[in-house]
Scaffold this motif. Structure first.
Motif, PDB file in Angstrom:
ATOM      1  N   MET A  62       0.842  -1.194   0.000  1.00 12.21           N
ATOM      2  CA  MET A  62       0.000   0.000   0.000  1.00 12.21           C
ATOM      3  C   MET A  62       0.874   1.239   0.000  1.00 12.21           C
ATOM      4  SD  MET A  62      -2.413   0.795   3.239  1.00 12.21           S
ATOM      5  CE  MET A  62      -2.439   2.328   4.103  1.00 12.21           C
ATOM      6  N   ILE A  80       2.594   1.758  -3.647  1.00 15.28           N
ATOM      7  CA  ILE A  80       1.658   2.235  -4.674  1.00 15.28           C
ATOM      8  C   ILE A  80       1.402   3.718  -4.444  1.00 15.28           C
ATOM      9  CG2 ILE A  80      -0.665   2.002  -5.642  1.00 15.28           C
ATOM     10  CD1 ILE A  80      -0.742  -0.772  -4.414  1.00 15.28           C
ATOM     11  N   PHE A  81       1.171   3.995  -3.184  1.00 15.47           N
ATOM     12  CA  PHE A  81       0.820   5.359  -2.833  1.00 15.47           C
ATOM     13  C   PHE A  81       1.949   6.309  -3.177  1.00 15.47           C
ATOM     14  CE2 PHE A  81      -1.466   8.565  -0.813  1.00 15.47           C
ATOM     15  CZ  PHE A  81      -0.519   9.399  -0.281  1.00 15.47           C
ATOM     16  N   ALA A 120       2.358   7.168  -6.836  1.00 15.26           N
ATOM     17  CA  ALA A 120       1.252   8.027  -7.240  1.00 15.26           C
ATOM     18  C   ALA A 120       1.451   9.414  -6.643  1.00 15.26           C
ATOM     19  CB  ALA A 120      -0.063   7.434  -6.783  1.00 15.26           C
ATOM     20  N   ALA A 121       1.897   9.431  -5.393  1.00 16.34           N
ATOM     21  CA  ALA A 121       2.065  10.710  -4.716  1.00 16.34           C
ATOM     22  C   ALA A 121       3.155  11.534  -5.392  1.00 16.34           C
ATOM     23  CB  ALA A 121       2.418  10.485  -3.256  1.00 16.34           C
ATOM     24  N   LEU A 176       1.790  13.079  -8.411  1.00  9.05           N
ATOM     25  CA  LEU A 176       0.842  14.155  -8.140  1.00  9.05           C
ATOM     26  C   LEU A 176       1.487  15.323  -7.405  1.00  9.05           C
ATOM     27  CD1 LEU A 176      -2.243  12.000  -7.534  1.00  9.05           C
ATOM     28  CD2 LEU A 176      -2.097  13.919  -9.100  1.00  9.05           C
ATOM     29  N   MET A 210       1.981  17.826  -9.856  1.00  6.06           N
ATOM     30  CA  MET A 210       0.761  18.575 -10.150  1.00  6.06           C
ATOM     31  C   MET A 210       0.513  19.607  -9.066  1.00  6.06           C
ATOM     32  SD  MET A 210      -1.749  15.524 -11.374  1.00  6.06           S
ATOM     33  CE  MET A 210      -3.162  16.606 -11.327  1.00  6.06           C
ATOM     34  N   GLY A 211       0.752  19.168  -7.839  1.00  2.76           N
ATOM     35  CA  GLY A 211       0.553  20.069  -6.703  1.00  2.76           C
ATOM     36  C   GLY A 211       1.464  21.277  -6.840  1.00  2.76           C
ATOM     37  N   SER A 213       0.090  23.754  -9.364  1.00  2.18           N
ATOM     38  CA  SER A 213      -1.086  24.528  -8.971  1.00  2.18           C
ATOM     39  C   SER A 213      -0.748  25.547  -7.877  1.00  2.18           C
ATOM     40  CB  SER A 213      -2.204  23.609  -8.504  1.00  2.18           C
ATOM     41  OG  SER A 213      -1.831  22.978  -7.317  1.00  2.18           O
ATOM     42  N   ASP A 234      -2.352   8.213  10.251  1.00  2.01           N
ATOM     43  CA  ASP A 234      -1.966   7.397   9.111  1.00  2.01           C
ATOM     44  C   ASP A 234      -0.913   8.132   8.274  1.00  2.01           C
ATOM     45  OD1 ASP A 234      -2.809   4.976   7.475  1.00  2.01           O
ATOM     46  OD2 ASP A 234      -2.998   6.587   6.004  1.00  2.01           O
ATOM     47  N   ALA A 268      -2.180   9.374   4.954  1.00  3.30           N
ATOM     48  CA  ALA A 268      -3.060  10.529   5.138  1.00  3.30           C
ATOM     49  C   ALA A 268      -2.241  11.781   5.443  1.00  3.30           C
ATOM     50  CB  ALA A 268      -4.055  10.257   6.273  1.00  3.30           C
ATOM     51  N   SER A 300      -0.828  13.075   2.184  1.00  2.18           N
ATOM     52  CA  SER A 300      -1.753  13.862   1.358  1.00  2.18           C
ATOM     53  C   SER A 300      -2.082  15.192   2.007  1.00  2.18           C
ATOM     54  CB  SER A 300      -3.049  13.113   1.026  1.00  2.18           C
ATOM     55  OG  SER A 300      -3.160  11.931   1.712  1.00  2.18           O
ATOM     56  N   ALA A 301      -2.168  15.196   3.342  1.00  2.00           N
ATOM     57  CA  ALA A 301      -2.473  16.459   4.014  1.00  2.00           C
ATOM     58  C   ALA A 301      -1.387  17.493   3.732  1.00  2.00           C
ATOM     59  CB  ALA A 301      -2.615  16.234   5.511  1.00  2.00           C
ATOM     60  N   LEU A 361       0.761  17.422   1.064  1.00  3.76           N
ATOM     61  CA  LEU A 361       0.773  17.735  -0.371  1.00  3.76           C
ATOM     62  C   LEU A 361      -0.403  18.625  -0.760  1.00  3.76           C
ATOM     63  CD1 LEU A 361       1.794  14.310  -1.949  1.00  3.76           C
ATOM     64  CD2 LEU A 361       3.188  16.364  -1.715  1.00  3.76           C
ATOM     65  N   ALA A 362      -1.534  18.410  -0.118  1.00  6.61           N
ATOM     66  CA  ALA A 362      -2.716  19.192  -0.466  1.00  6.61           C
ATOM     67  C   ALA A 362      -2.739  20.540   0.242  1.00  6.61           C
ATOM     68  CB  ALA A 362      -3.982  18.406  -0.123  1.00  6.61           C
ATOM     69  N   VAL A 386      -5.253  16.328  -3.518  1.00  9.82           N
ATOM     70  CA  VAL A 386      -3.859  16.699  -3.781  1.00  9.82           C
ATOM     71  C   VAL A 386      -3.722  17.284  -5.187  1.00  9.82           C
ATOM     72  CG1 VAL A 386      -1.515  15.840  -3.963  1.00  9.82           C
ATOM     73  CG2 VAL A 386      -3.026  14.952  -2.186  1.00  9.82           C
ATOM     74  N   ARG A 397      -7.344  19.808  -5.890  1.00  8.70           N
ATOM     75  CA  ARG A 397      -7.620  20.681  -4.748  1.00  8.70           C
ATOM     76  C   ARG A 397      -9.067  21.164  -4.704  1.00  8.70           C
ATOM     77  NH1 ARG A 397      -2.326  23.311  -2.282  1.00  8.70           N
ATOM     78  NH2 ARG A 397      -0.932  21.662  -2.944  1.00  8.70           N
ATOM     79  N   VAL A 436      -8.012   6.992   7.126  1.00  7.97           N
ATOM     80  CA  VAL A 436      -7.438   7.507   5.881  1.00  7.97           C
ATOM     81  C   VAL A 436      -7.736   9.004   5.748  1.00  7.97           C
ATOM     82  CG1 VAL A 436      -7.536   7.360   3.374  1.00  7.97           C
ATOM     83  CG2 VAL A 436      -7.543   5.276   4.733  1.00  7.97           C
ATOM     84  N   TYR A 456      -8.500  11.059   8.305  1.00  2.00           N
ATOM     85  CA  TYR A 456      -8.381  11.619   9.657  1.00  2.00           C
ATOM     86  C   TYR A 456      -9.638  12.354  10.121  1.00  2.00           C
ATOM     87  CZ  TYR A 456      -6.015  15.382   6.922  1.00  2.00           C
ATOM     88  OH  TYR A 456      -5.654  16.315   5.985  1.00  2.00           O
TER      89      TYR A 456
END
Lengths: 493, 317
Positions: free
Chosen positions: A1, A4-5, A8-9, A12, A15-16, A19, A220, A223, A226-227, A229-230, B157, B160, B260, B262
Motif C-alpha cells: 500500500m 503504490i501510494f 502516485a504521490a 501528483l 501537479m501540486g 497549482s 496514518d 493521510a 496527502s495532508a 501535499l494538499a 492533492v 484541490r 485515511v 483523519y
C-alpha cells in the motif's frame, strides 16, 4: 500500500507544485501530529503527545530547555545556588498572568510542587522531585527550594513538562482545558480532530510571530502525506522516514533532519538465562550490524550508538567500537559460553515502524551466528504489561526517549534487570554532582561500563525528521526534550 | 402488526443486554493497563497505583459490570480512563461525524447501485451489462481505503477541489463540514454500490422469469413497464436485506476510512481507545454500534412486514 501510494504521490506532487500552494495566512500555522494526546496536562501524564502540544506553548516552567538541551531562564528570571548545592533561590518574573487572567506568583510555584509531591500525586515523574525537602515562599516573587542532597540535574528537571507551573484555581481542569502562563492560550479541542491555540496577547515575554496554531491529529502516514501535499497542514515535526523521499526533492517543502533523545535498544532480559551470561550478551553485540539495521529500519536516518546516551549530549562518548560487527567473534563467544549451536529466543516487538523493521533485520543477523529468534508482534498496551511491567520477555526493541535516562540502568527492578552495585554507586555520585567537568567524567565512565557489559544491544539514536512548508522558519531541528515549541516559528517570504 | 413489532423489540432488547455482558467480560481479558498507558513507561508504580484508584479500576469485575449497565440505563456511560471526560459526551461528538458519513454513503450507494443494477438486468447479456458487472466485481474486490487514497490524490492533492481529510465541526461551518465528508462517503459507498448493483440485477433477472411478470405482459404491458411496475417492487426484498446488512459493514468500514481521512468519528475513536486500553470507552462505543446495527435490523424487519404482508401474518399467532 505504501509503495503504490508513494509513486502516485510523487506524480501528483508535481501537479501540486504546478497549482501552487494556497497563499497561507502569514500568522497562522497548522501542524500535523501522528498521536493525539489523551489529556493536555503534562503533570498528569507522560505521553510525548501531550508535550508536543503544550510544552512551552501553553505551560512554562521555572526554567526552560532550549533547542540544544541547555537550561535557560523561564518563569524564574534568575537564581542563586548555595555553596553546598542544597538551596536554590529563584527570582520570579513580575507581571506574569495565567490565561484565565489570574496573576502568577510564588504561591503558584509552591502549589505546583506540593501537588507533585503529594501522596496521591499522579505525576509520572514524581521521583525526579522527591529530593526536594521544602519549598518556601520568601516574598511574592522569590522562592526557595531546599534539597535533601545535591541533584545534578535539578535545574534541567525544573524545565521539564512534568514541572510546569499550574494554578490552584485551574489545575484540576488542565486535563481538558489547560491554563498556563505561556505565549499561547488554549482555545478549543475537537477530540480526535484538532487542538486550537491562540496567541496570548498579555504574555509577559516577547510575543511570538504566530497568532494562531492548529494541531491536527493524523495517525496514518499516507493521510499525513496527502495532508501535506494538499496544503491542509503546514508541516509535521516527525514524519515516517520511509516516505520522506516524497518531500525531499519538492521545493515547496523542507525536510529538517535533527536528533532526538531516543536511544533505540535491543532490550535484553538480563535476569534470564542465557542472557545473564556476559559472553552471550557480548556475542549478541558482535552479531549486530548497526549500519544494516539503520539503513533498513530508518532508511538511513539514525545515528549508531554504542551506549545508551544521546550523541548530541556534551557528555557523549563514541563507544560503537566496543564490540564491532564480527559474526565470527560472536560464534566463538557463544561456543565459550556453552552454546556452540546457538540457542532460540523470542523477540517481542511493539507496533512502531522502526521496532518491527529492526526486528526482522536483527533476526537474520542473529540467525547467521546461530541464534534463532521468534518474532512476536504485540500492541503497545500489551508491551507495557508483558515486557515493561511483568518482565515476561527474552528480547525486545524500543526507543528510550527520555532525556538523560541512563539512571534507569541503576534500577535493578527495571525491565531489563541490570543489577550492578558498582554502576548504581556511580549513578548516585553522578546525580549528586553539580560540577560540570566532574559530571562529564562520571557520565563517560557510566557509558563505558554499560557498553562493556553489553547490557542491551545498542542500535541507534532516532532521528527527528520534520517536513515543513519551505516558507516556514524557526522550528526546532533537534528534539532535546519532548515538545514542539512554537515560540520562534514564523513565515518568511 | 403491533404484536409483531413488540416481539421484535423484545428480541432487540435481549440482544443488547447479552451483548453488553459479553463485551464487558471479553474486554476484561485483554492484557494492558490504561493507567500505565497514560502515565507512560517511565512513571513510578506509585503514580500508576494512584491513577488506577482514581479511575475506579480497583473494584472486582462484576461490581464494575453492574455499575456500568446501571449507569447506561440512566444515560451515564462512565468516565473515559485516558481522556478523563464523560464517555457519553465523547461518543455523541463522534456520532456527529460517523452518522452523517454512513447515511451519506448509504444514499450514494443506493443512488448509484440500484439504477445500475436495474439497467444491467434490462440489458442482460449485452455489452453494457457485462461492463457494469465487471466494474461491480472490481468495486467489490478493491478495499475502500484504496479508493479513499485514490480519491484524495485526485480530488484533494491534484485538483484541490475538496479537503484531503479532517473535519470542521458542524456548528462552525456546515458547508465545510459537508465538504469534508464527500470523499470519505464516496470511498465508503463505492464497494457498497457495487454489491447493491449485483444484488439488484440478480433479483430482477429472477423476477423477470416469474409468473406475475408473464401475466402482466399478457395484459399488454411492455417488458419495461412490467418490470418497473411489478418487478422492482418484488426484487426490493433481497435488496432490503442486503441494505440492512450493509449498514453494519458501512459502520465497520468507517474505522478504516476515518483513519485515511483523519475524521474524528466513532470508528477512529474505537481504534485509538483499543490501543490505549480505554476499556470503558471501547465498551460504550461498541454498545452504540450494536444498538445501531440491531436497530437497523429491527427496522428492516418491520419494513419487510410493510413490503410483504404475508410475512406480517406469519409473525402474528
Amino acid at each position: 500500500m505504501g509503495r503504490i501510494f508513494k509513486s502516485a504521490a510523487l506524480a501528483l506532487a508535481l501537479m501540486g507544485a504546478l497549482s501552487g500552494v494556497a497563499l497561507a495566512q502569514k500568522t497562522e500555522v497548522r501542524i500535523g501530529v501522528a498521536l493525539e494526546p489523551p489529556i493536555l496536562d503534562p503533570t498528569a501524564g507522560a505521553a510525548e503527545a501531550i508535550d508536543i502540544v503544550v510544552y512551552q506553548n501553553i505551560f512554562e516552567g521555572l526554567t526552560s530547555i532550549d533547542e540544544n538541551g541547555a537550561v535557560q531562564p523561564g518563569l524564574a528570571s534568575e537564581w542563586t545556588i548555595s555553596d553546598d548545592n542544597l538551596t536554590y533561590t529563584f527570582k520570579l518574573h513580575e507581571g506574569v498572568t495565567f490565561h484565565d487572567g489570574s496573576a502568577f506568583d510564588a504561591d503558584d510555584v509552591k502549589f505546583t510542587f506540593d501537588r507533585i509531591l503529594a501522596a496521591d500525586s499522579v505525576n509520572a515523574h514524581k521521583e525526579l522531585y522527591t529530593d526536594i525537602e521544602s519549598v518556601t515562599v520568601v516574598d511574592p516573587f522569590t522562592i526557595t527550594f531546599k534539597l535533601k542532597k545535591p541533584v545534578g540535574l535539578f535545574l534541567f528537571n525544573l524545565g521539564r513538562g512534568d514541572a510546569v507551573i499550574v494554578a490552584l484555581e485551574s489545575a484540576d481542569n488542565n486535563a481538558t482545558t489547560p491554563i498556563g502562563t505561556g505565549p499561547f492560550a488554549f482555545v478549543q479541542w475537537d477530540k480526535g480532530n484538532r487542538v486550537l491555540l491562540e496567541r496570548y496577547e498579555p504574555y509577559w515575554g516577547e510575543l511570538p510571530a504566530l497568532t494562531k496554531a492548529t494541531y491536527r491529529f493524523i495517525g496514518d502516514t499516507a493521510a499525513m502525506t496527502s495532508a501535506l501535499l494538499a496544503g491542509d497542514i503546514d508541516g509535521t515535526n516527525n514524519f515516517a522516514p520511509d516516505s520522506l523521499a516524497v518531500f525531499e526533492g519538492n521545493p515547496q517543502f523542507k525536510v529538517l533532519v535533527g536528533t532526538t533523545e531516543g536511544e533505540t535498544i535491543l532490550g535484553t532480559n538480563n535476569r534470564k538465562a542465557p542472557f545473564d551470561n556476559l559472553k552471550v550478551r557480548q556475542a549478541m553485540a558482535h552479531a549486530l550490524d548497526r549500519k544494516a539495521i539503520i539503513n533498513g529500519a530508518t532508511y538511513g536516518y539514525g545515528t549508531p550508538i554504542g551506549a545508551p546516551f544521546a550523541p548530541h549530549n556534551a557528555y557523549y562518548v563514541d563507544l560503537t567500537n566496543t564490540y564491532p560487527y564480527d559474526p565470527e567473534a560472536a560464534k566463538e563467544l557463544l561456543a565459550e559460553a556453552g552454546y556452540p549451536d546457538g540457542f532460540s529466543a523470542t523477540l517481542k516487538l511493539p507496533p512502531l515502524g522502526y521496532a518491527r523493521l529492526s526486528g526482522q533485520i536483527i533476526a537474520s543477523q542473529f540467525a547467521a551466528v546461530g541464534i534463532k529468534l521468534e518474532l512476536i508482534n504485540v500492541e503497545f498496551a500489551q508491551w507495557l504489561q508483558d515486557v515493561y511491567t511483568n518482565h515476561d520477555f527474552d528480547l525486545t526493541i524500543i526507543s528510550h526517549v527520555e532525556p538523560f535516562d541512563i539512571g534507569n540502568y541503576a534500577n535493578p527492578d527495571y525491565y531489563f534487570g541490570y543489577d550492578n552495585p558498582e554502576f548504581q554507586a556511580l549513578i548516585k555520585t553522578l546525580n549528586e554532582t553539580v560540577d560540570d567537568a566532574k559530571r562529564k567524567e562520571l557520565a563517560i565512565e557510566a557509558q563505558t561500563i554499560l557498553a562493556k557489559d553489553a547490557v542491551n544491544g545498542y542500535l541507534f539514536e532516532l532521528a527527528q525528521t520534520g517536513v515543513w512548508n519551505a516558507k516556514l522558519a524557526g522550528m526546532w531541528q533537534n528534539s532535546p526534550i519532548e515538545g514542539l515549541v512554537l515560540r520562534g516559528v514564523h513565515w518568511v517570504e | 402488526m403491533i404484536l409483531f413489532a413488540l416481539r421484535r423489540f423484545l428480541g432487540f432488547a435481549a440482544t443488547l443486554l447479552l451483548a453488553a455482558v459479553v463485551i464487558f467480560y471479553l474486554l476484561d481479558l485483554l492484557p494492558g493497563d490504561p493507567a500505565r498507558f497514560t502515565l507512560g513507561i517511565t512513571a513510578t508504580p506509585e503514580a500508576v497505583a494512584n491513577l488506577r484508584a482514581q479511575m475506579g479500576l480497583d473494584a472486582p469485575a462484576h461490581e464494575r459490570l453492574l455499575s456500568w449497565i446501571g449507569g447506561m440505563l440512566r444515560g451515564d456511560f462512565g468516565m473515559s480512563y485516558t481522556q478523563r471526560a464523560p464517555v457519553a459526551a465523547l461518543l455523541w461528538e463522534r456520532l456527529a461525524v460517523t452518522l452523517p458519513l454512513t447515511v451519506m454513503a448509504m444514499i450514494i450507494s443506493v443512488v448509484i447501485g440500484l439504477p445500475l443494477g436495474i439497467f444491467s438486468a434490462r440489458a442482460r447479456g449485452k455489452a453494457p451489462d457485462t461492463a457494469i458487472m465487471v466494474l461491480a466485481q472490481l468495486g467489490v474486490a478493491v478495499p475502500n481505503f484504496w479508493f479513499g487514497m485514490m480519491l484524495t490524490l485526485v480530488f484533494a492533492v491534484g485538483l484541490r477541489w475538496l479537503p484531503p481529510g479532517g473535519f470542521t465541526p458542524w456548528g462552525e461551518d456546515p458547508w465545510l463540514a459537508l465538504r469534508g465528508l464527500v470523499l470519505p462517503s464516496l470511498a465508503l459507498a463505492l464497494p457498497q454500490a457495487s454489491i447493491l448493483a449485483r444484488v439488484m440485477r440478480t433479483a430482477l433477472v429472477d423476477v423477470q422469469g416469474q409468473d406475475f411478470i408473464r401475466t402482466a405482459r399478457a395484459k399488454g404491458l411492455t417488458m419495461g413497464e412490467a418490470v418497473w411496475r411489478h418487478g422492482v417492487r418484488n426484487a426490493l426484498l433481497p435488496v432490503l436485506t442486503i441494505l440492512g446488512l450493509q449498514f453494519a459493514f458501512l459502520i465497520a468500514g468507517t474505522i478504516i476510512v476515518e483513519n485515511v481521512f483523519y475524521l474524528p468519528g466513532l470508528g477512529r475513536l474505537i481504534f485509538t481507545a483499543i490501543s490505549e486500553r480505554d476499556l470503558i470507552l471501547v465498551r460504550g462505543a461498541t454498545i452504540v454500534l450494536i444498538v445501531a446495527v440491531t436497530a437497523t435490523m429491527f427496522v428492516v424487519d418491520l419494513t419487510y412486514g410493510l413490503v410483504d404482508p404475508r410475512l406480517r401474518e406469519r409473525g402474528t399467532p
